[in-house]
Enzyme design. Structure first.
Site, PDB file in Angstrom:
ATOM      1  CB  THR A 104      47.138  12.503   0.029  1.00  0.00           C
ATOM      2  OG1 THR A 104      47.432  13.099  -1.152  1.00  0.00           O
ATOM      3  CG2 THR A 104      48.228  11.115  -1.093  1.00  0.00           C
ATOM      4  CG  ASP A 105      45.108  13.469   5.157  1.00  0.00           C
ATOM      5  OD1 ASP A 105      46.302  13.234   4.491  1.00  0.00           O
ATOM      6  OD2 ASP A 105      44.419  12.867   6.077  1.00  0.00           O
ATOM      7  CD  GLN A 106      45.509  21.106   6.042  1.00  0.00           C
ATOM      8  OE1 GLN A 106      45.161  21.269   6.246  1.00  0.00           O
ATOM      9  NE2 GLN A 106      46.782  22.298   6.195  1.00  0.00           N
TER      10      GLN A 106
ATOM     11  CB  VAL B 122      48.500   9.812   5.187  1.00  0.00           C
ATOM     12  CG1 VAL B 122      50.020   9.587   5.292  1.00  0.00           C
ATOM     13  CG2 VAL B 122      47.275  10.719   6.050  1.00  0.00           C
TER      14      VAL B 122
END
Length: 143
Positions: free
Chosen positions: A15-17, A20
């Protein structure tokens, strides 16, 4: 057509910041689906590589529809969208846990000799793969 179905648990590292799944991870999951489809057809891509044949990606198209998040289980559907004896286009849908489409995608591939990257004919060099691909793209059963 034959459709491979592979479940993948979304890991935190994917996932990213924003919380998601980072967009590039879908490409990895597409490879998981493609490898599973090839295995279900009775073949092993690693064996082809040992023969000195590679299958580079020549094009990828991805349309992002819904996000997946840490803890979700993604379902990767993979099939042969197009095959002509030389080139293969795989189709993909990756679904959210409630069955909504997270992405739709295609990836295009051509088989080449490792030493010079010259294309080879799957139809001629691997006739059993050719027959299986021809059959799989026409089958009407899904797993």
């Amino acid at each position: 057509m034959l459709v491979s179905k592979k479940e993948i648990d979304v890991r935190y590292a994917e996932t990213d910041q924003m919380g998601v799944v980072y967009h590039a991870n879908y490409l990895v999951w597409m490879e998981v689906g493609r490898t599973d489809l090839i295995r279900r057809l009775g073949f092993n891509y690693a064996e082809m590589e040992r023969d000195g044949i590679l299958s580079p990606v020549t094009d990828v198209q991805v349309s992002y529809k819904k996000p997946l998040r840490y803890g979700d289980t993604a379902v990767v559907h993979t099939w042969i969208e197009h095959y002509d004896g030389l080139r293969v286009i795989y189709g993909y849908e990756i679904l959210t846990p409630n069955g909504e489409i997270a992405i739709t995608a295609t990836s295009s591939h051509v088989c080449v000799k490792k030493e010079n990257f010259r294309p080879i004919s799957i139809r001629r060099l691997y006739p059993t793969w050719h027959q299986a691909y021809e059959k799989a793209k026409k089958q009407s059963i899904a797993e």
